[in-house]
Motif scaffolding. Structure first.
Motif, PDB file in Angstrom:
ATOM      1  N   HIS A   1       0.869  -1.180   0.000  1.00  0.00           N
ATOM      2  CA  HIS A   1       0.000   0.000   0.000  1.00  0.00           C
ATOM      3  C   HIS A   1       0.896   1.216   0.000  1.00  0.00           C
ATOM      4  CE1 HIS A   1      -3.600  -2.278   0.891  1.00  0.00           C
ATOM      5  NE2 HIS A   1      -2.921  -2.914   1.819  1.00  0.00           N
TER       6      HIS A   1
ATOM      7  N   GLU B   1      -4.770   1.960   2.452  1.00  0.00           N
ATOM      8  CA  GLU B   1      -5.183   0.565   2.356  1.00  0.00           C
ATOM      9  C   GLU B   1      -6.600   0.469   1.789  1.00  0.00           C
ATOM     10  OE1 GLU B   1      -4.344  -1.732   5.806  1.00  0.00           O
ATOM     11  OE2 GLU B   1      -2.452  -0.686   6.141  1.00  0.00           O
ATOM     12  N   THR B   2      -6.736   0.703   0.512  1.00  0.00           N
ATOM     13  CA  THR B   2      -8.054   0.684  -0.098  1.00  0.00           C
ATOM     14  C   THR B   2      -8.409  -0.664  -0.694  1.00  0.00           C
ATOM     15  OG1 THR B   2      -7.125   1.507  -2.165  1.00  0.00           O
ATOM     16  CG2 THR B   2      -8.006   3.147  -0.639  1.00  0.00           C
ATOM     17  N   ASP B   3      -7.434  -1.495  -0.988  1.00  0.00           N
ATOM     18  CA  ASP B   3      -7.707  -2.810  -1.543  1.00  0.00           C
ATOM     19  C   ASP B   3      -7.526  -3.865  -0.468  1.00  0.00           C
ATOM     20  OD1 ASP B   3      -6.131  -1.908  -4.657  1.00  0.00           O
ATOM     21  OD2 ASP B   3      -8.226  -1.762  -4.070  1.00  0.00           O
TER      22      ASP B   3
ATOM     23  N   GLY C   1      -2.333  -2.861  -2.562  1.00  0.00           N
ATOM     24  CA  GLY C   1      -2.740  -1.686  -3.327  1.00  0.00           C
ATOM     25  C   GLY C   1      -2.901  -1.950  -4.814  1.00  0.00           C
TER      26      GLY C   1
ATOM     27  N   ARG D   1       4.742  -6.071   2.799  1.00  0.00           N
ATOM     28  CA  ARG D   1       3.650  -5.622   3.669  1.00  0.00           C
ATOM     29  C   ARG D   1       4.201  -5.279   5.020  1.00  0.00           C
ATOM     30  NH1 ARG D   1      -1.202  -6.130   1.895  1.00  0.00           N
ATOM     31  NH2 ARG D   1      -2.220  -6.592   3.795  1.00  0.00           N
TER      32      ARG D   1
END
Length: 146
Positions: free
Chosen positions: A117, A122-124, A128, A146
């Protein structure tokens, strides 16, 4: 691996990806920062009020984006200091995922490392969108940190 390309954006995970690349590269780490001209908030610091930042696409905006890249590279150079691995830095403009993959192909790097990300957060669910696209399109190994 002789040469590892690390996509860097100033996020903590891109810094961690850079540290991993330093540990795994035999000779060279290439830190690539991509200025995204389609993201109006791109050149603003993480905590900046975008309404007070330079007009998107203006020369001042690109200068601010380059200053951001230079600051990232200074921090990475300090991390690489004392390492036997050579550090090369590059700044390009374009769509981040496409630019990373195109650069990696052109340069013939052995692997691409990037944070799961980046600046967008952290949208997914798993990692990312840039990491997902690079992992799916790059012809070499991709390490998503990560």
């Amino acid at each position: 691996m002789e040469t590892i390309l690390v996509a860097v954006d100033g996020s903590p995970l891109s810094k961690r990806a850079f540290e991993q690349a330093l540990a795994h590269a035999d000779s060279t780490v290439v830190a690539l920062h991509v200025i995204n001209p389609t993201d109006p908030g791109y050149s603003a610091p993480f905590d900046a009020d975008i309404s007070t930042e330079p007009l998107h696409g203006s020369e001042e905006w690109y200068e601010r984006a380059q200053e951001l890249a230079d600051g990232i590279f200074e921090e990475l150079a300090a991390l690489a200091d004392g390492s036997e691995v050579a550090l090369r830095t590059e700044t390009l403009r374009g769509d981040p995922a496409r630019t990373i993959v195109d650069f990696a192909r052109r340069e013939g790097v052995d692997a691409v490392y990037l944070g799961g990300h980046g600046r967008a957060g952290e949208t997914d669910l798993l990692f990312g969108s840039v990491a997902e696209l690079v992992a799916g399109r790059a012809p070499m190994s991709v390490m998503v940190v990560r």
